[in-house]
Structure formats: C-alpha cells, structure tokens
Design a protein around this motif. Structure first.
Motif, PDB file in Angstrom:
ATOM      1  N   SER A 142      34.949  38.296  26.859  1.00 51.29           N
ATOM      2  CA  SER A 142      33.517  38.545  26.824  1.00 51.29           C
ATOM      3  C   SER A 142      32.600  37.869  25.686  1.00 51.29           C
ATOM      4  O   SER A 142      31.557  37.973  25.479  1.00 51.29           O
ATOM      5  CB  SER A 142      33.082  40.092  26.749  1.00 51.29           C
ATOM      6  OG  SER A 142      33.834  40.641  25.672  1.00 51.29           O
ATOM      7  N   GLU A 192      37.147  45.286  47.530  1.00 55.43           N
ATOM      8  CA  GLU A 192      35.891  45.366  46.760  1.00 55.43           C
ATOM      9  C   GLU A 192      36.149  44.230  45.528  1.00 55.43           C
ATOM     10  O   GLU A 192      35.099  43.637  44.855  1.00 55.43           O
ATOM     11  CB  GLU A 192      35.874  46.736  46.088  1.00 55.43           C
ATOM     12  CG  GLU A 192      34.513  46.885  45.267  1.00 55.43           C
ATOM     13  CD  GLU A 192      34.661  48.187  44.510  1.00 55.43           C
ATOM     14  OE1 GLU A 192      33.461  48.525  43.938  1.00 55.43           O
ATOM     15  OE2 GLU A 192      35.361  49.066  44.739  1.00 55.43           O
ATOM     16  N   HIS A 196      33.949  41.190  44.627  1.00 54.88           N
ATOM     17  CA  HIS A 196      33.168  40.771  43.397  1.00 54.88           C
ATOM     18  C   HIS A 196      33.432  39.455  42.808  1.00 54.88           C
ATOM     19  O   HIS A 196      32.496  38.775  42.164  1.00 54.88           O
ATOM     20  CB  HIS A 196      33.664  42.105  42.193  1.00 54.88           C
ATOM     21  CG  HIS A 196      33.301  41.707  40.991  1.00 54.88           C
ATOM     22  ND1 HIS A 196      32.035  42.007  40.432  1.00 54.88           N
ATOM     23  CD2 HIS A 196      33.938  40.861  39.832  1.00 54.88           C
ATOM     24  CE1 HIS A 196      31.703  41.511  39.285  1.00 54.88           C
ATOM     25  NE2 HIS A 196      32.989  41.134  38.751  1.00 54.88           N
ATOM     26  N   ALA A 326      35.049  38.718  32.605  1.00 55.92           N
ATOM     27  CA  ALA A 326      34.695  40.379  32.341  1.00 55.92           C
ATOM     28  C   ALA A 326      34.830  40.877  33.725  1.00 55.92           C
ATOM     29  O   ALA A 326      34.414  40.308  34.758  1.00 55.92           O
ATOM     30  CB  ALA A 326      33.882  40.999  31.308  1.00 55.92           C
ATOM     31  N   LEU A 327      35.159  42.221  33.823  1.00 50.06           N
ATOM     32  CA  LEU A 327      34.802  42.925  35.097  1.00 50.06           C
ATOM     33  C   LEU A 327      34.239  44.371  34.717  1.00 50.06           C
ATOM     34  O   LEU A 327      34.222  45.022  33.645  1.00 50.06           O
ATOM     35  CB  LEU A 327      36.378  43.360  35.626  1.00 50.06           C
ATOM     36  CG  LEU A 327      37.290  42.419  36.466  1.00 50.06           C
ATOM     37  CD1 LEU A 327      38.690  43.040  36.752  1.00 50.06           C
ATOM     38  CD2 LEU A 327      36.437  41.722  37.680  1.00 50.06           C
ATOM     39  N   PRO A 328      33.364  44.522  35.729  1.00 48.46           N
ATOM     40  CA  PRO A 328      32.365  45.915  35.296  1.00 48.46           C
ATOM     41  C   PRO A 328      33.329  47.234  35.156  1.00 48.46           C
ATOM     42  O   PRO A 328      34.420  47.282  35.717  1.00 48.46           O
ATOM     43  CB  PRO A 328      31.706  46.065  36.453  1.00 48.46           C
ATOM     44  CG  PRO A 328      31.573  44.491  37.136  1.00 48.46           C
ATOM     45  CD  PRO A 328      32.782  43.861  36.778  1.00 48.46           C
ATOM     46  N   GLU A 329      32.854  47.895  34.079  1.00 51.49           N
ATOM     47  CA  GLU A 329      33.964  49.092  34.013  1.00 51.49           C
ATOM     48  C   GLU A 329      34.203  49.976  35.005  1.00 51.49           C
ATOM     49  O   GLU A 329      35.112  50.630  35.165  1.00 51.49           O
ATOM     50  CB  GLU A 329      33.259  49.796  32.632  1.00 51.49           C
ATOM     51  CG  GLU A 329      33.394  49.140  31.445  1.00 51.49           C
ATOM     52  CD  GLU A 329      32.937  49.975  30.296  1.00 51.49           C
ATOM     53  OE1 GLU A 329      32.927  51.006  30.407  1.00 51.49           O
ATOM     54  OE2 GLU A 329      32.743  49.323  29.226  1.00 51.49           O
ATOM     55  N   ASP A 330      33.084  50.144  35.865  1.00 50.88           N
ATOM     56  CA  ASP A 330      33.180  51.072  37.097  1.00 50.88           C
ATOM     57  C   ASP A 330      33.866  50.446  38.083  1.00 50.88           C
ATOM     58  O   ASP A 330      35.024  51.259  38.626  1.00 50.88           O
ATOM     59  CB  ASP A 330      31.753  51.343  37.801  1.00 50.88           C
ATOM     60  CG  ASP A 330      31.034  50.105  38.072  1.00 50.88           C
ATOM     61  OD1 ASP A 330      31.239  48.954  37.590  1.00 50.88           O
ATOM     62  OD2 ASP A 330      30.209  50.069  38.987  1.00 50.88           O
ATOM     63  N   LEU A 331      34.140  49.208  38.112  1.00 48.75           N
ATOM     64  CA  LEU A 331      35.013  48.581  39.317  1.00 48.75           C
ATOM     65  C   LEU A 331      36.284  48.591  38.577  1.00 48.75           C
ATOM     66  O   LEU A 331      37.533  48.925  39.574  1.00 48.75           O
ATOM     67  CB  LEU A 331      34.583  47.265  39.318  1.00 48.75           C
ATOM     68  CG  LEU A 331      35.574  46.301  40.174  1.00 48.75           C
ATOM     69  CD1 LEU A 331      35.581  46.942  41.621  1.00 48.75           C
ATOM     70  CD2 LEU A 331      35.176  44.685  40.411  1.00 48.75           C
ATOM     71  N   SER A 335      39.473  50.457  40.579  1.00 47.03           N
ATOM     72  CA  SER A 335      40.746  49.406  41.001  1.00 47.03           C
ATOM     73  C   SER A 335      42.054  49.717  40.548  1.00 47.03           C
ATOM     74  O   SER A 335      43.009  49.118  40.871  1.00 47.03           O
ATOM     75  CB  SER A 335      40.345  47.892  40.761  1.00 47.03           C
ATOM     76  OG  SER A 335      39.014  47.884  41.251  1.00 47.03           O
TER      77      SER A 335
END
Length: 345
Positions: A142, A192, A196, A326-331, A335
């Motif tokens: 990030s 999902e 993304h 980065a990946l979204p925290e909710d994803l 996952s």
C-alpha cells in the motif's frame, strides 16, 4: 519466403545451450538463431554441434584468453562427457571459474571463433537467465514509495527502458498472515476474489472459467471442503485487465514441498504390501510427525511455523506498479480463515 524477410520467433524456441553460471540463480546461455528450423520439434543443439563448439571454439578461446586455465579444461568434448557422466548415466557437471576482467574478451573471442567455424553459428548471442527469484523483494504494497523501491531492486541488473513492457510478465504477490496462526483461503469466496481482481470480466464468464477443469484447479487443504486455494489461467478471459494467471494458496505447503522425491513424496498403494517398503513408510511417518510437531511449536526451543494465505497474479511489466497493492479488508475477512497453529499442524 523472400531472402532477408524478417522472422519473429519466441525466444524459447531458438536453439540454445547453457554456457555458465553466476552465483546460484543466474545462468548465461548462448543462442544460435541460424540453427532454428520451423519444422524442428526441439530447441536443443545436436551432439555433433556441441562437440564442435567445445573442441574448436570454447576450449581454444579459454586457452587463448586465459592460458593459465589450460590444465582445467578437458581435452575434448568426448572426454568431458565421459568425465561428467556418473554411474547412473546422468550428467553431474563441475565448474571452472572465469575472472570477471576476462569476460568481455572471452565473449568476443568465442563469438568470432563460432562464426568462423560454421556459418550456422554466426549471429550467436548471449542471454542472461535469472531463475528462482521468488520472494526476491518484500514490501508494504500500500506504500507507493516502497513498491517503487522494490521494483528498482528487482530490476537492478535490467535496463527496463530497452524492454517492450507488454512482452514481459511479472508475478505480483500479496501475503496475509496472523502471528501464531495458519491462514488459508475459503472456497466459497473464489468467485468474489476473481471478480475483484478482474472487475471488467462479466460474472457469467468467471463462472464458466471456474467450471473449466483445463483452466481452473482447486487445491484443497486438510480434506476440508471449505478450505481451498486455486490456480486459474485467465489469459483468455474477456475483461481480465491483462492478468494471465491467478493463484491463491497457503504457504503451509512449503513444509512438505521437496524439489526431489523424499519423505513427503507421493506413495503407491502397493508399497504397503511389500515388507521392505512398509517398514520404510513407518519410519518416514515418524519423521513427518516430528516435522509437524515442530511446526506446531510443541518442540522445546522451536518457535513453530505459521502459514500465510498468498495471492499471486501474473501481469505485464507495464501494469506491475498498479497491480495487487492491497485488498479491501472486508473482502479479506470473507475470503480467508485463520486457524491456530497448534490445531492446524
């Protein structure tokens, strides 16, 4: 075909041979474009040509440029082949060090001798092959500055300005870990995750990809249906955004991975019916148990071994700086699952 017409051939199809090594991961190859034939099934150089290269070009070059090394070079290709062939019929090569300050003269002299010896050896050129550079750089994805520094470090020995960025592919990875745990992927979130990574790919197209056994493979963990990574060839997926390959796995597999067949190799059922192999399997099971015991942190003085959920994508060089930062925290929360290290092992 008109004489002088340009032929574009993938590099890996041009006949070549490994000439030397630099440290452990760097192989210097010499390519012979004039030996290329569209009808040829292989890219190897014939034994006759290898003998000619060594006897009339390589060894004379070394004797001429580095005369003090004369006693180290086998007198002929046939003698060298006999010397480096072991009792199992495979080749185990030795090595001869070349001083760095002689490399340029060695290269120029060798190329000249090759062209003079045989017309098909003309226009030969050197290629530097770096392999096994996985995890060569580790950084905070990030942080744009850290990404740039990691990129410069990775390509320190490559003049990126002279590359056609669309012709080069780079694997970019993201690791998700929790101290004291093994983190792995959930099968229910594979679609999902792919959506993304490839937001322009239609959902029905991703669903078809996941049903295609030739391009999508599940990698299950612990024989638990929900715990699974995957490997996917996405080069032909419309809207992939230049991503040609995606892999999601748990690094705990590194514990049992062996370059050569060993204790953790795949076993045949018939081995259980043969006394000599049955006893060996029991001993191997004891060794495996000790390894897992240490990984769990149950061995005194051993810290144990965690595992990360790792995601890798393959993109062209021009997209590498903007991919998988980065990946979204909710994803991430949907996952992956983190399992206590002691329970996992």
């Amino acid at each position: 075909m008109n004489q002088g017409a340009e032929i574009r051939v993938p590099m890996h199809k041009i006949p070549n041979v490994a000439l030397g090594k630099v440290q452990q991961r760097h192989v210097v190859r010499i390519f012979f474009p004039r030996l290329y034939s569209a009808s040829s099934l292989g890219v190897g150089v014939s034994q006759a040509d290898l003998a000619l290269i060594y006897d009339r070009c390589l060894r004379p070059t070394m004797v001429e440029v580095i005369p003090e090394s004369t006693d180290q070079w086998p007198t002929s290709y046939a003698t060298a082949y006999t010397q480096f062939r072991n009792r199992f019929g495979t080749l185990a090569f030795g090595s001869i060090d070349i001083p760095w300050y002689s490399l340029q003269e060695v290269a120029q002299t060798l190329l000249t001798k090759l062209g003079d010896e045989k017309p098909a050896f003309k226009d030969a050129y050197f290629v530097h092959e770096l392999r096994g550079t996985k995890n060569a750089t580790v950084h905070n994805g990030s942080d744009e500055r850290e990404r740039q520094l990691a990129f410069e470090d990775m390509f320190e020995h490559v003049d990126v300005r002279n590359l056609v960025a669309q012709d080069w592919q780079v694997d970019v990875a993201l690791a998700i870990g929790v101290p004291g745990h093994v983190v792995t992927w959930r099968e229910s979130c594979h679609q999902e995750l792919l959506s993304h990574l490839m937001p322009n790919a239609p959902i029905p197209r991703i669903e078809r990809l996941m049903k295609n056994k030739g391009n999508f493979h599940l990698d299950r963990a612990l024989q638990v249906k929900e715990f699974a990574g995957f490997r996917a060839n996405t080069a032909n997926v419309a809207g992939s955004g230049g991503i040609s390959y995606v892999q999601a796995y748990c690094t705990s597999k590194n514990v049992t991975y062996q370059l050569n067949p060993g204790v953790f190799r795949r076993r045949q059922a018939k081995e259980l019916l043969q006394k000599e192999t049955e006893e060996k399997i029991v001993r191997d099971l004891d060794v495996m148990s000790e390894v897992f015991f240490e990984c769990a942190g149950e061995q005194e003085g051993v810290a144990g071994r965690d595992g990360c959920a790792r995601l890798e994508i393959r993109v062209t060089l021009d997209k590498v700086m903007d991919s998988l930062s980065a990946l979204p925290e909710d994803l991430i929360g949907r996952s992956v699952v983190a399992i206590d290290r002691r329970l996992w092992w």
